[in-house]
Design an enzyme around this catalytic site. Structure first.
Site, PDB file in Angstrom:
ATOM      1  N   LYS A  13       0.900  -1.236   0.038  1.00 23.27           N
ATOM      2  CA  LYS A  13       0.057   0.117  -0.053  1.00 23.27           C
ATOM      3  C   LYS A  13       0.737   1.333   0.014  1.00 23.27           C
ATOM      4  O   LYS A  13       0.497   2.208  -0.656  1.00 23.27           O
ATOM      5  CB  LYS A  13      -0.687   0.169   1.194  1.00 23.27           C
ATOM      6  CG  LYS A  13      -1.804  -1.004   1.383  1.00 23.27           C
ATOM      7  CD  LYS A  13      -2.736  -1.134   2.602  1.00 23.27           C
ATOM      8  CE  LYS A  13      -2.017  -1.011   3.889  1.00 23.27           C
ATOM      9  NZ  LYS A  13      -1.255  -2.082   4.335  1.00 23.27           N
ATOM     10  N   ARG A  88      -8.371   1.313  10.099  1.00 19.79           N
ATOM     11  CA  ARG A  88      -7.930  -0.077  10.438  1.00 19.79           C
ATOM     12  C   ARG A  88      -8.806  -0.626  11.177  1.00 19.79           C
ATOM     13  O   ARG A  88      -8.717  -1.878  11.666  1.00 19.79           O
ATOM     14  CB  ARG A  88      -6.691   0.179  11.086  1.00 19.79           C
ATOM     15  CG  ARG A  88      -5.592  -0.325  10.148  1.00 19.79           C
ATOM     16  CD  ARG A  88      -4.032  -0.076  11.238  1.00 19.79           C
ATOM     17  NE  ARG A  88      -3.137  -0.762  10.775  1.00 19.79           N
ATOM     18  CZ  ARG A  88      -1.804  -0.387  10.034  1.00 19.79           C
ATOM     19  NH1 ARG A  88      -2.259   0.899   9.513  1.00 19.79           N
ATOM     20  NH2 ARG A  88      -1.099  -1.231   9.675  1.00 19.79           N
ATOM     21  N   ARG A 127      12.353  -6.133   4.573  1.00 22.56           N
ATOM     22  CA  ARG A 127      12.599  -4.709   4.469  1.00 22.56           C
ATOM     23  C   ARG A 127      13.617  -3.952   5.259  1.00 22.56           C
ATOM     24  O   ARG A 127      13.817  -4.177   6.177  1.00 22.56           O
ATOM     25  CB  ARG A 127      11.079  -4.178   4.865  1.00 22.56           C
ATOM     26  CG  ARG A 127      11.143  -2.573   4.837  1.00 22.56           C
ATOM     27  CD  ARG A 127       9.599  -2.133   4.750  1.00 22.56           C
ATOM     28  NE  ARG A 127       8.989  -2.336   5.942  1.00 22.56           N
ATOM     29  CZ  ARG A 127       7.598  -2.032   5.998  1.00 22.56           C
ATOM     30  NH1 ARG A 127       6.949  -1.387   4.752  1.00 22.56           N
ATOM     31  NH2 ARG A 127       6.998  -1.967   7.111  1.00 22.56           N
ATOM     32  N   ARG A 160      12.747  -1.765  10.802  1.00 24.25           N
ATOM     33  CA  ARG A 160      11.859  -1.407  11.615  1.00 24.25           C
ATOM     34  C   ARG A 160      11.673  -2.098  12.952  1.00 24.25           C
ATOM     35  O   ARG A 160      11.669  -3.580  12.559  1.00 24.25           O
ATOM     36  CB  ARG A 160      10.506  -1.139  10.989  1.00 24.25           C
ATOM     37  CG  ARG A 160      10.274   0.367  10.310  1.00 24.25           C
ATOM     38  CD  ARG A 160       9.243   0.483   9.478  1.00 24.25           C
ATOM     39  NE  ARG A 160       7.687   0.044   9.779  1.00 24.25           N
ATOM     40  CZ  ARG A 160       6.896   0.091   9.485  1.00 24.25           C
ATOM     41  NH1 ARG A 160       6.498   0.597   8.063  1.00 24.25           N
ATOM     42  NH2 ARG A 160       5.525  -0.473   9.891  1.00 24.25           N
ATOM     43  N   ARG A 171       1.071  -8.569  13.786  1.00 20.09           N
ATOM     44  CA  ARG A 171       0.552  -7.537  12.989  1.00 20.09           C
ATOM     45  C   ARG A 171      -0.521  -8.241  12.022  1.00 20.09           C
ATOM     46  O   ARG A 171      -1.577  -7.723  12.062  1.00 20.09           O
ATOM     47  CB  ARG A 171       1.434  -6.720  12.085  1.00 20.09           C
ATOM     48  CG  ARG A 171       2.089  -5.765  13.008  1.00 20.09           C
ATOM     49  CD  ARG A 171       3.545  -5.164  12.484  1.00 20.09           C
ATOM     50  NE  ARG A 171       3.228  -4.396  11.248  1.00 20.09           N
ATOM     51  CZ  ARG A 171       4.208  -3.912  10.348  1.00 20.09           C
ATOM     52  NH1 ARG A 171       5.582  -4.462  10.551  1.00 20.09           N
ATOM     53  NH2 ARG A 171       3.936  -3.279   9.464  1.00 20.09           N
TER      54      ARG A 171
HETATM   55  P1  AMP Z   1       2.034   0.932   9.143  1.00 21.80           P
HETATM   56  O1  AMP Z   1       3.083   1.729   8.831  1.00 21.80           O
HETATM   57  O2  AMP Z   1       0.771   1.324   8.447  1.00 21.80           O
HETATM   58  O3  AMP Z   1       2.397  -0.646   9.033  1.00 21.80           O
HETATM   59  O4  AMP Z   1       1.456   1.003  10.709  1.00 21.80           O
HETATM   60  C1  AMP Z   1       2.641   0.859  11.876  1.00 21.80           C
HETATM   61  C2  AMP Z   1       1.960   0.794  13.316  1.00 21.80           C
HETATM   62  O5  AMP Z   1       1.317   2.194  13.562  1.00 21.80           O
HETATM   63  C3  AMP Z   1       0.697  -0.348  13.309  1.00 21.80           C
HETATM   64  O6  AMP Z   1       1.224  -1.491  13.501  1.00 21.80           O
HETATM   65  C4  AMP Z   1      -0.071   0.488  14.341  1.00 21.80           C
HETATM   66  O7  AMP Z   1       0.622   0.327  15.600  1.00 21.80           O
HETATM   67  C5  AMP Z   1       0.064   1.848  14.291  1.00 21.80           C
HETATM   68  N1  AMP Z   1      -1.012   2.430  13.249  1.00 21.80           N
HETATM   69  C6  AMP Z   1      -1.066   2.933  11.904  1.00 21.80           C
HETATM   70  N2  AMP Z   1      -2.098   3.146  11.479  1.00 21.80           N
HETATM   71  C7  AMP Z   1      -3.094   2.857  12.328  1.00 21.80           C
HETATM   72  C8  AMP Z   1      -4.589   2.777  12.631  1.00 21.80           C
HETATM   73  N3  AMP Z   1      -5.265   3.468  11.590  1.00 21.80           N
HETATM   74  N4  AMP Z   1      -5.113   2.330  13.696  1.00 21.80           N
HETATM   75  C9  AMP Z   1      -4.187   1.847  14.666  1.00 21.80           C
HETATM   76  N5  AMP Z   1      -2.913   2.129  14.744  1.00 21.80           N
HETATM   77  C10 AMP Z   1      -2.340   2.345  13.585  1.00 21.80           C
END
Ligand code: AMP
Length: 218
Positions: A13, A88, A127, A160, A171
């Site tokens: 994404k 989410r 990654r 990360r 996740r």
């Molecule tokens: P991502 O980079 O989108 O994989 O997000 C990394 C982390 O940020 C996720 O595993 C969550 O802990 C937090 N996070 C990002 N977006 C959201 C969301 N919409 N709702 C809740 N937690 C989020």
């Protein structure tokens, strides 16, 4: 064009968002990026979010809904935007719908990146990200010329903390339990289109531009 990109972590994404954002000149709004930025700069928001993020858990709905509501007030969103990693949960989607309704706006399209667990795990655990410029590499698929060093800016590459195998598996579990219900939520409103997140970057980008053309969205 107001888009939501939906799919598990590792679906691509973020990568597609960067390309679409350049092509259609609309902002890429990633709640993950905004939260990581707050962690980096030591803001109160970041301190609150970090413990959830490190475990691969979701940050509470009210925190992320507030972030997105503020971001959508910015003038650069007038022509459209790409929401990446938000909503989410069904609660977040309902709050977004409410907020958009009050300003007589709505989402045009939700792109669901259907992705196998094998692809997602392989992409995430491999990654590596540049500490300085944020460019993404992959140990096998997109290796830097010199191990551990960014080709673009010479910055140091790191993994990360939430890309380690144990956290990636959590996740994906969290995605299935809390985010996957959004597939039927948006299918019911008739704005969901499914594409394959297992495709390579260029292949998937072509699928998306054909889809926009067919739907006369762009
Ligand atoms: P991502 O980079 O989108 O994989 O997000 C990394 C982390 O940020 C996720 O595993 C969550 O802990 C937090 N996070 C990002 N977006 C959201 C969301 N919409 N709702 C809740 N937690 C989020």
């Amino acid at each position: 064009m107001k888009l939501i990109l939906l799919g598990p972590p590792g679906a691509g994404k973020g990568t597609q968002s960067v390309v679409l954002s350049k092509t259609y000149k609309i902002p890429h709004i990633s709640t993950g990026d905004i939260l990581r930025e707050s962690v980096k700069s030591g803001q109160a928001l970041g301190l609150k979010a970090k413990s959830y993020m490190d475990k691969g858990e979701l940050v509470p709905d009210e925190v992320v809904v507030g972030i997105v509501a503020d971001r959508l007030k910015n003038d650069d969103t007038k022509k459209g935007y790409i929401l990446d990693g938000f909503p989410r949960t069904v609660k977040q989607a309902e709050e977004l719908d409410k907020a958009l309704k009050t300003i007589r706006s709505s989402i045009d399209m939700v792109l669901y990146f259907e992705t196998s667990a094998k692809t997602a795990i392989e992409r995430l655990t491999g990654r590596r990200v540049c500490k300085a410029c944020g460019f993404n590499y992959h140990v096998k698929n997109i290796p830097p010329k010199k191990a551990g060093i960014c080709d673009k800016c010479g910055g140091e590459l790191y993994q990360r903390p939430d890309d380690t195998e144990a956290t990636v598996l959590n996740r994906l579990k969290v995605y299935e339990a809390q985010t996957a219900p959004l597939i039927s939520y948006y299918a019911k409103s008739g704005i969901l289109d499914k594409v394959s997140g297992d495709l390579g970057v260029n292949e998937l980008n072509k699928v998306l531009s054909d889809l926009f053309a067919a739907k006369k969205i762009a």
